[in-house]
Design a protein around this motif. Structure first.
Motif, short mmCIF file in Angstrom:
data_model
loop_
_atom_site.label_atom_id
_atom_site.label_comp_id
_atom_site.label_asym_id
_atom_site.label_seq_id
_atom_site.Cartn_x
_atom_site.Cartn_y
_atom_site.Cartn_z
N PRO A 220 0.79 -1.24 0.00
CA PRO A 220 0.00 0.00 0.00
C PRO A 220 0.82 1.29 0.00
CG PRO A 220 -0.18 -1.13 2.11
CD PRO A 220 0.50 -2.07 1.19
N LYS A 221 2.05 1.22 0.43
CA LYS A 221 2.84 2.47 0.38
C LYS A 221 3.24 2.80 -1.06
CE LYS A 221 4.51 3.10 5.00
NZ LYS A 221 3.18 3.47 5.48
N ARG A 222 3.45 1.75 -1.85
CA ARG A 222 3.77 1.96 -3.27
C ARG A 222 2.49 2.05 -4.09
NH1 ARG A 222 4.58 -1.19 -7.86
NH2 ARG A 222 4.11 -3.13 -6.76
N LEU A 223 1.43 1.41 -3.58
CA LEU A 223 0.14 1.36 -4.30
C LEU A 223 -0.96 1.87 -3.36
CD1 LEU A 223 0.63 -2.23 -5.74
CD2 LEU A 223 0.89 -0.08 -7.03
N PRO A 224 -1.04 3.18 -3.14
CA PRO A 224 -1.98 3.71 -2.13
C PRO A 224 -3.44 3.29 -2.34
CG PRO A 224 -0.40 5.40 -2.75
CD PRO A 224 -0.14 4.25 -3.67
N SER A 225 -3.85 3.02 -3.56
CA SER A 225 -5.25 2.60 -3.78
C SER A 225 -5.55 1.30 -3.03
CB SER A 225 -5.54 2.41 -5.27
OG SER A 225 -5.46 3.66 -5.93
N GLN A 226 -4.51 0.50 -2.76
CA GLN A 226 -4.71 -0.74 -1.98
C GLN A 226 -5.09 -0.45 -0.53
OE1 GLN A 226 -1.13 -3.08 -2.22
NE2 GLN A 226 -1.94 -4.35 -3.88
N SER A 227 -4.75 0.78 -0.07
CA SER A 227 -4.99 1.07 1.36
C SER A 227 -6.44 1.45 1.62
CB SER A 227 -4.07 2.21 1.82
OG SER A 227 -4.41 3.41 1.16
N ILE A 228 -7.23 1.53 0.53
CA ILE A 228 -8.67 1.84 0.68
C ILE A 228 -9.43 0.53 0.84
CG2 ILE A 228 -10.66 3.04 -0.28
CD1 ILE A 228 -8.15 4.81 0.46
N GLN A 229 -9.68 0.21 2.10
CA GLN A 229 -10.42 -1.02 2.45
C GLN A 229 -11.57 -0.59 3.37
OE1 GLN A 229 -9.73 -3.89 1.11
NE2 GLN A 229 -7.85 -3.20 0.06
N PRO A 230 -12.64 -0.04 2.82
CA PRO A 230 -13.66 0.61 3.64
C PRO A 230 -14.49 -0.37 4.47
CG PRO A 230 -14.37 0.56 1.36
CD PRO A 230 -12.95 0.06 1.38
N GLU A 231 -15.05 0.15 5.56
CA GLU A 231 -16.00 -0.65 6.37
C GLU A 231 -17.23 -0.97 5.53
OE1 GLU A 231 -14.84 1.93 10.35
OE2 GLU A 231 -16.95 1.65 9.81
N GLY A 232 -17.54 -0.07 4.59
CA GLY A 232 -18.71 -0.26 3.74
C GLY A 232 -18.33 -1.03 2.48
#
Ligand code: 6PG
Length: 257
Positions: A220-232
């Motif tokens: 996720p640091k190289r691919l920030p979109s991976q860090s979006i893991q929402p509760e919803g």
């Protein structure tokens, strides 16, 4: 956390129509459940088709525009009338053409010299509109629209930048060395509280990174979109050009419009 949904569309036009259908559905559900619909708009170019579509029939008249509160996921540090302003793009493509009360449009004042104060003031706007304490859990925005850059960034969370490490604040300034510029951005804590997070990704220039984000190892640091893991609900609407490098197993399950 509900399972991720990936839908692949022939082109950005069919993707945008499906996104407009989703917007109408989600707005109706939110207004029925909570009396209003809160949305964080994405910047860049992809969502422009969606924004323009929503001002036309059959979408326009299906939405109770007076019940929507508009926020932004990020903003460039430029005046609101600058060609690079995310606010200006959304205003010209959508907001200026609809009966939306001015007090429901919450612009990020990223042009201000004191970026940190501008970020804290935007947090205060969020706290006021959602009627939560500034030190409480971030509010749950009903729909967060996001894009993804060819480098895997989303909002203004760029690879290896400081804002990626923020775990408490809801809005921060972020220096982006790759672009030699500053941005204001929502952070992972509030993005991951979204009731629905909808990524709109189109174009062949996204294909390699999209395959890494959706099917590659966690980085996720190289691919920030991976860090979006929402509760919803996490939903990816991608066009066939951007999906070209997805593993066949993933792509086969998800071909839609
Ligand atoms: C911005 C956006 C940014 C955008 C991606 C994709 O301020 O630019 O918030 O995260 O969504 O860069 O942009 P495109 O849709 O133009 O490819």
């Amino acid at each position: 956390m509900p399972a991720r949904v990936i839908r692949i569309f022939r082109d950005v036009e069919t993707l945008s129509k499906a996104a407009a259908d989703e917007f109408v559905r989600w707005a109706g559900e939110a207004v029925a459940a909570r009396g209003r619909f809160t949305v964080a708009l994405s910047g860049g170019s992809t969502p422009k088709w969606l924004y323009q579509l929503l001002t036309t029939e059959p979408f326009r008249s299906q939405i109770d525009w007076g019940r929507i509160e508009f926020f932004w996921g990020d903003e460039r540090c430029v005046p609101p009338d600058d060609k690079d302003s995310n606010y200006r793009m959304a205003r010209e493509a959508m907001l200026a053409h609809l009966p939306i009360p001015a007090e429901h449009i919450h612009r990020m004042e990223a042009e201000r010299a004191d970026r940190d104060k501008a970020a804290r003031d935007y947090e205060a706007v969020l706290a006021r509109v959602f009627d939560v304490g500034i030190d409480a859990e971030p509010p749950a925005i009903d729909l967060i629209l996001l894009g993804m850059g060819p480098d895997g960034h989303t909002a203004s969370l760029f690879p290896h930048t400081k804002a990626l490490d923020e775990t408490r604040r809801w809005v921060v300034p972020n220096h982006v060395p790759q672009l030699n510029t500053d941005r204001l951005t929502l952070t992972r804590p509030i993005l991951n509280r979204g009731r629905e997070v909808l990524f709109l990704v189109a174009g062949a220039d996204k294909a390699e990174r999209l395959a890494e984000v959706l099917a590659g190892p966690a980085d996720p640091k190289r691919l920030p979109s991976q860090s979006i893991q929402p509760e919803g609900q996490l939903v990816w609407f991608v066009d066939s050009a951007a999906a070209a490098r997805l593993p066949s197993t993933l792509a086969r399950e998800n071909v839609q419009g």
